[in-house]
Motif scaffolding. Structure first.
Motif, short mmCIF file in Angstrom:
data_model
loop_
_atom_site.label_atom_id
_atom_site.label_comp_id
_atom_site.label_asym_id
_atom_site.label_seq_id
_atom_site.Cartn_x
_atom_site.Cartn_y
_atom_site.Cartn_z
N LEU A 12 35.81 28.18 50.22
CA LEU A 12 35.38 29.56 50.47
C LEU A 12 36.24 30.62 49.78
N GLU A 13 37.19 30.21 48.95
CA GLU A 13 38.02 31.18 48.22
C GLU A 13 37.19 31.82 47.12
N ARG A 14 37.19 33.14 47.07
CA ARG A 14 36.41 33.86 46.07
C ARG A 14 37.30 34.55 45.03
N ARG A 15 38.60 34.60 45.29
CA ARG A 15 39.50 35.32 44.39
C ARG A 15 39.86 34.49 43.16
N VAL A 16 40.34 35.20 42.14
CA VAL A 16 40.89 34.59 40.94
C VAL A 16 42.23 35.27 40.71
N ALA A 17 43.18 34.57 40.10
CA ALA A 17 44.55 35.07 39.99
C ALA A 17 44.74 36.17 38.96
N CYS A 18 43.72 36.49 38.18
CA CYS A 18 43.87 37.51 37.14
C CYS A 18 42.49 38.11 36.84
N THR A 19 42.46 39.39 36.58
CA THR A 19 41.20 40.04 36.21
C THR A 19 41.03 40.01 34.69
N PRO A 20 39.82 40.21 34.22
CA PRO A 20 39.62 40.26 32.76
C PRO A 20 40.46 41.35 32.09
N ARG A 21 40.60 42.49 32.71
CA ARG A 21 41.37 43.59 32.11
C ARG A 21 42.85 43.22 31.95
N ILE A 22 43.43 42.63 32.98
CA ILE A 22 44.84 42.22 32.90
C ILE A 22 44.99 41.08 31.90
N ILE A 35 41.68 30.37 30.75
CA ILE A 35 41.14 30.37 32.12
C ILE A 35 40.16 29.22 32.24
N GLU A 36 40.18 28.57 33.38
CA GLU A 36 39.24 27.49 33.61
C GLU A 36 37.83 28.06 33.74
N ARG A 37 36.88 27.39 33.11
CA ARG A 37 35.48 27.84 33.15
C ARG A 37 35.03 28.06 34.60
N GLY A 38 34.48 29.23 34.86
CA GLY A 38 33.95 29.55 36.18
C GLY A 38 34.98 30.06 37.18
N ALA A 39 36.24 30.15 36.78
CA ALA A 39 37.29 30.55 37.73
C ALA A 39 37.08 31.94 38.32
N GLY A 40 36.49 32.85 37.57
CA GLY A 40 36.32 34.21 38.05
C GLY A 40 34.95 34.54 38.58
N VAL A 41 34.03 33.60 38.50
CA VAL A 41 32.63 33.88 38.85
C VAL A 41 32.47 34.37 40.29
N ASP A 42 33.12 33.70 41.25
CA ASP A 42 32.99 34.11 42.65
C ASP A 42 33.63 35.47 42.93
N ALA A 43 34.51 35.91 42.04
CA ALA A 43 35.15 37.24 42.18
C ALA A 43 34.41 38.28 41.32
N GLU A 44 33.22 37.89 40.85
CA GLU A 44 32.37 38.76 40.03
C GLU A 44 33.01 39.09 38.68
N HIS A 45 33.74 38.11 38.14
CA HIS A 45 34.31 38.21 36.79
C HIS A 45 33.79 37.01 35.99
N PRO A 46 32.66 37.17 35.29
CA PRO A 46 32.10 36.04 34.54
C PRO A 46 33.00 35.64 33.37
N ASP A 47 32.80 34.43 32.91
CA ASP A 47 33.57 33.91 31.78
C ASP A 47 33.49 34.85 30.57
N GLU A 52 35.61 38.22 26.16
CA GLU A 52 35.59 39.47 25.40
C GLU A 52 37.00 40.01 25.18
N GLY A 53 37.91 39.71 26.10
CA GLY A 53 39.29 40.18 25.99
C GLY A 53 40.21 39.24 25.23
N GLY A 54 39.65 38.17 24.68
CA GLY A 54 40.46 37.24 23.89
C GLY A 54 40.95 36.02 24.64
N VAL A 55 40.47 35.82 25.86
CA VAL A 55 40.88 34.68 26.67
C VAL A 55 40.07 33.45 26.27
N GLU A 56 40.74 32.30 26.18
CA GLU A 56 40.05 31.05 25.88
C GLU A 56 39.55 30.43 27.18
N ILE A 57 38.28 30.07 27.19
CA ILE A 57 37.68 29.43 28.35
C ILE A 57 37.88 27.92 28.19
#
Length: 139
Positions: A12-22, A35-47, A52-57
Motif C-alpha cells: 500500500l505504499e504510494r510514495r517514491v523517494a524522489c520527484t521528477p523535478r529533483i 529509477i526502477e520502472r513504475g517506481a513513481g506511478v503510484d505517486a502520480e509521477h509516470p516514468d 524527460e529530466g534525463g533519468v534512466e528507467i
C-alpha cells in the motif's frame, strides 16, 4: 556517481523517494540517476516524467541495488516479495543508502547494512529544524 531509486515494496505504499523535478536537478548537477520502472506511478509521477529530466528507467531492482553508488528509498530495506531476497543483501558493497531506517527498531537490518559496509543516512534521525525547511522541491 550513480543514484538509484527502487520501487517501494511495502504493501500500500504510494510514495517514491524522489520527484521528477529533483531527479532532473540531480542529473543537471552531474549525477547519473536511475529509477526502477513504475517506481513513481503510484505517486502520480509516470516514468515519462523522469525520463524527460534525463533519468534512466531501469527494468530490474537488482540493477538499482547492485550498480548504484547511492540508493534513495522511503521505507527501510526489506525482503523483496518477487525476488525472495532482502534488499539490503542486494546493496552494492560500500554504497550509500538514504531513507527512513528506524535504527533503534531495526538491529538486524543494521547488521545486514554493516555487512555490506554501507554508509547509511537514516532520515528519521536527522533533526528537523526551521533552517532546514528551506530545502524543498521548489525551483
Amino acid at each position: 556517481m550513480r543514484i538509484g531509486i527502487p520501487k517501494e515494496i511495502t504493501p500500500l505504499e504510494r510514495r517514491v523517494a524522489c520527484t521528477p523535478r529533483i531527479a532532473e536537478r540531480l542529473c543537471q548537477a552531474g549525477f547519473e540517476v536511475w529509477i526502477e520502472r513504475g517506481a513513481g506511478v503510484d505517486a502520480e509521477h509516470p516514468d515519462a516524467a523522469f525520463a524527460e529530466g534525463g533519468v534512466e528507467i531501469v527494468d530490474t531492482p537488482e540493477r538499482i541495488w547492485g550498480e548504484c553508488d547511492i540508493v534513495l528509498k522511503v521505507n527501510p530495506p526489506a525482503m523483496h516479495p518477487d525476488l525472495g531476497r532482502h534488499e539490503a543483501d542486494m546493496l552494492r558493497e560500500g554504497a550509500t543508502l538514504i531513507g527512513f531506517i528506524w535504527p533503534a527498531q531495526n538491529r538486524e537490518l543494521l547488521e545486514k547494512l554493516a555487512a555490506r559496509r554501507a554508509t547509511v543516512v537514516a532520515m528519521d534521525c536527522v533533526p528537523r529544524i526551521t533552517r532546514a525547511q528551506t530545502v524543498s522541491d521548489t525551483p
